[in-house]
Design a protein around this motif. Structure first.
Motif, mmCIF file in Angstrom:
data_model
loop_
_atom_site.group_PDB
_atom_site.id
_atom_site.type_symbol
_atom_site.label_atom_id
_atom_site.label_comp_id
_atom_site.label_asym_id
_atom_site.label_seq_id
_atom_site.Cartn_x
_atom_site.Cartn_y
_atom_site.Cartn_z
ATOM 1 N N ARG A 182 3.166 -7.532 -9.984
ATOM 2 C CA ARG A 182 3.172 -6.412 -9.033
ATOM 3 C C ARG A 182 2.324 -5.247 -9.530
ATOM 4 N NH1 ARG A 182 9.021 -4.637 -7.495
ATOM 5 N NH2 ARG A 182 7.903 -3.704 -5.724
ATOM 6 N N LEU A 189 5.860 1.773 -6.083
ATOM 7 C CA LEU A 189 5.841 0.508 -5.350
ATOM 8 C C LEU A 189 6.742 0.549 -4.122
ATOM 9 C CD1 LEU A 189 5.881 -1.974 -8.365
ATOM 10 C CD2 LEU A 189 4.046 -1.773 -6.671
ATOM 11 N N ASP A 190 7.892 1.194 -4.226
ATOM 12 C CA ASP A 190 8.814 1.185 -3.082
ATOM 13 C C ASP A 190 8.716 2.449 -2.227
ATOM 14 O OD1 ASP A 190 10.332 3.186 -4.376
ATOM 15 O OD2 ASP A 190 11.767 1.746 -5.175
ATOM 16 N N SER A 245 1.973 -14.806 5.007
ATOM 17 C CA SER A 245 1.919 -13.450 4.462
ATOM 18 C C SER A 245 1.289 -13.463 3.075
ATOM 19 C CB SER A 245 3.325 -12.861 4.395
ATOM 20 O OG SER A 245 4.146 -13.642 3.563
ATOM 21 N N GLN A 246 0.334 -12.587 2.889
ATOM 22 C CA GLN A 246 -0.315 -12.457 1.592
ATOM 23 C C GLN A 246 0.411 -11.369 0.799
ATOM 24 O OE1 GLN A 246 -2.858 -14.248 0.352
ATOM 25 N NE2 GLN A 246 -2.826 -15.528 2.201
ATOM 26 N N PRO A 247 0.653 -11.607 -0.503
ATOM 27 C CA PRO A 247 1.306 -10.559 -1.308
ATOM 28 C C PRO A 247 0.403 -9.338 -1.394
ATOM 29 C CG PRO A 247 0.451 -12.306 -2.723
ATOM 30 C CD PRO A 247 0.305 -12.793 -1.309
ATOM 31 N N PRO A 248 0.962 -8.157 -1.432
ATOM 32 C CA PRO A 248 0.136 -6.949 -1.546
ATOM 33 C C PRO A 248 -0.604 -6.945 -2.882
ATOM 34 C CG PRO A 248 2.447 -6.420 -1.909
ATOM 35 C CD PRO A 248 2.404 -7.844 -1.442
ATOM 36 N N PRO A 249 -1.741 -6.297 -2.941
ATOM 37 C CA PRO A 249 -2.453 -6.214 -4.217
ATOM 38 C C PRO A 249 -1.613 -5.475 -5.236
ATOM 39 C CG PRO A 249 -3.373 -4.669 -2.629
ATOM 40 C CD PRO A 249 -2.410 -5.533 -1.877
ATOM 41 N N LEU A 309 -0.294 -2.826 -7.930
ATOM 42 C CA LEU A 309 -0.486 -1.404 -8.180
ATOM 43 C C LEU A 309 -1.227 -1.256 -9.508
ATOM 44 C CD1 LEU A 309 0.128 1.656 -7.758
ATOM 45 C CD2 LEU A 309 2.289 1.256 -8.985
#
Length: 356
Positions: free
Chosen positions: A59, A266-267, A20-24, A26
């Motif tokens: 993040r 983010l959430d 799994s790649q971390p999301p880019p 924000l």
């Protein structure tokens, strides 16, 4: 045999769990109406940006654009940021409200926060602080320290937020010095250090021995230091510019709010709310008392600050009348938030008009 081995190897690879790649991150941007200086409006919002970056780390990716005039330039900058993929854009100036709304209509996937604005949209929230609470407390200190019973007020524009502060300062001052008068000079700009200084000097020449201001530089503080008078720092601690002249500082703090809103994007829980925080929320404080303030005055002001935080004190509780003698708030009543947000009058004790 080799074909079977190759097929088995390929099948084994396919059965491995995908990495799994971390999301880019924000991307979050701030647009500022004045240059970034060591103290003032922009400095406080930059500290808020730094708090977001420190709290959320990789993040988020944050940046700011400073010294952007209100109007067409603001719309161009905000639009450019949205086109660059910024998912959350803060626009901390009243004059950015309409440009923000205009750009937001074209970028529904981007979240916007109009700081000091009052108009929302499906992807536009508004937020502001009850600066007037700190202004009231500063007025109490000014009323205790004045010897001429005259204070000065250097003000940017006669918008409700500025009128709230000017009126609350006057009410606070007159709560301990009923004879006090507050003289106001309108600048019709937020940042013009030479004119800010000139206005302060004019007020000192008109018997003011303490001044407050609603503009974006330290020029008024420096003028007070030069003339041996007292001044109320605004936005930030400004003792570096006026070590002897600072009476106290009315400061505001955006880090918690900005971090909370970034987390919500983010959430996936961000909503276009209207937020108005004050002393109780830690967004507004009086602090950094200067060396000329007696302990008794400091203690009195801090006690009233605790009363504000606890809801025991309301700066706009009646009776209040305007500076033309018309009743505004009867005894036993207080201005509603709606009336405060639309404030369009000057209270008794203010010498001046609403300007243009």
């Amino acid at each position: 045999m080799y074909k079977n081995l190759a097929a088995a190897f390929a099948a084994a690879l396919l059965s491995l769990p995908a990495t799994s790649q971390p999301p880019p991150p924000l991307k979050i941007a701030w647009v500022h109406v004045a240059p970034l200086t060591p103290a003032g409006w922009v400095r406080q919002h930059e500290e808020g940006r730094e708090a977001v970056q420190a709290a959320l780390g990789q993040r988020v990716q944050t940046r700011s654009v400073e010294n952007v005039p209100e109007g067409a330039d603001a719309e161009r900058v905000i639009r450019d940021l949205a086109q660059q993929g910024y998912g959350l854009i803060f626009t901390p100036s009243f004059g950015y409200m309409e440009p923000t709304l205009k750009v937001a209509r074209d970028f529904p996937q981007v979240k916007f926060e109009s700081i000091t604005g009052y108009k929302t949209a499906p992807n536009v929230a508004t937020a502001n602080a009850r600066y007037y609470e700190g202004r009231y407390l500063a007025g109490v200190a000014a009323g205790r320290m004045t010897r001429t019973h005259v204070a000065g007020y250097v003000a940017g524009f006669p918008i409700p937020e500025v009128l709230q502060g000017l009126n609350a300062f006057t009410l606070g001052m007159r709560s301990v010095d009923p004879a006090a008068q507050v003289k106001v000079i309108w600048l019709n700009t937020w940042f013009d250090p030479p004119r800010e200084r000139e206005a302060a000097m004019t007020l000192f020449n008109q018997q003011a021995d303490v001044v407050a201001f609603h503009s974006a530089s330290t020029a008024v503080m420096a003028a007070a230091q030069e003339r041996g008078k007292l001044a109320i720092a605004y936005h930030s601690d400004m003792r570096f510019a006026a070590p002897d002249a600072q009476l106290l500082a009315v400061t505001h703090h955006w880090g918690d709010y900005y971090t909370r809103r970034a987390r919500q994007v983010l959430d996936g829980t961000w909503k276009p709310q209207q937020f108005w925080g004050g002393v109780r929320d830690g967004m507004v404080k009086v602090e950094h008392f200067g060396p000329r303030v007696p302990p008794a005055v400091r203690d009195e002001v801090l006690a009233r600050q605790r009363d504000l935080a606890a809801g025991r004190l309301n700066p706009f509780a009646g009776p209040i009348q305007d500076n033309r003698g018309n009743p505004v708030v009867p005894p036993g009543r207080a201005l509603s938030d709606e009336r405060i947000l639309g404030m369009d009058f000057l209270v008794e004790g203010v010498q001046g008009t609403l300007g243009k």
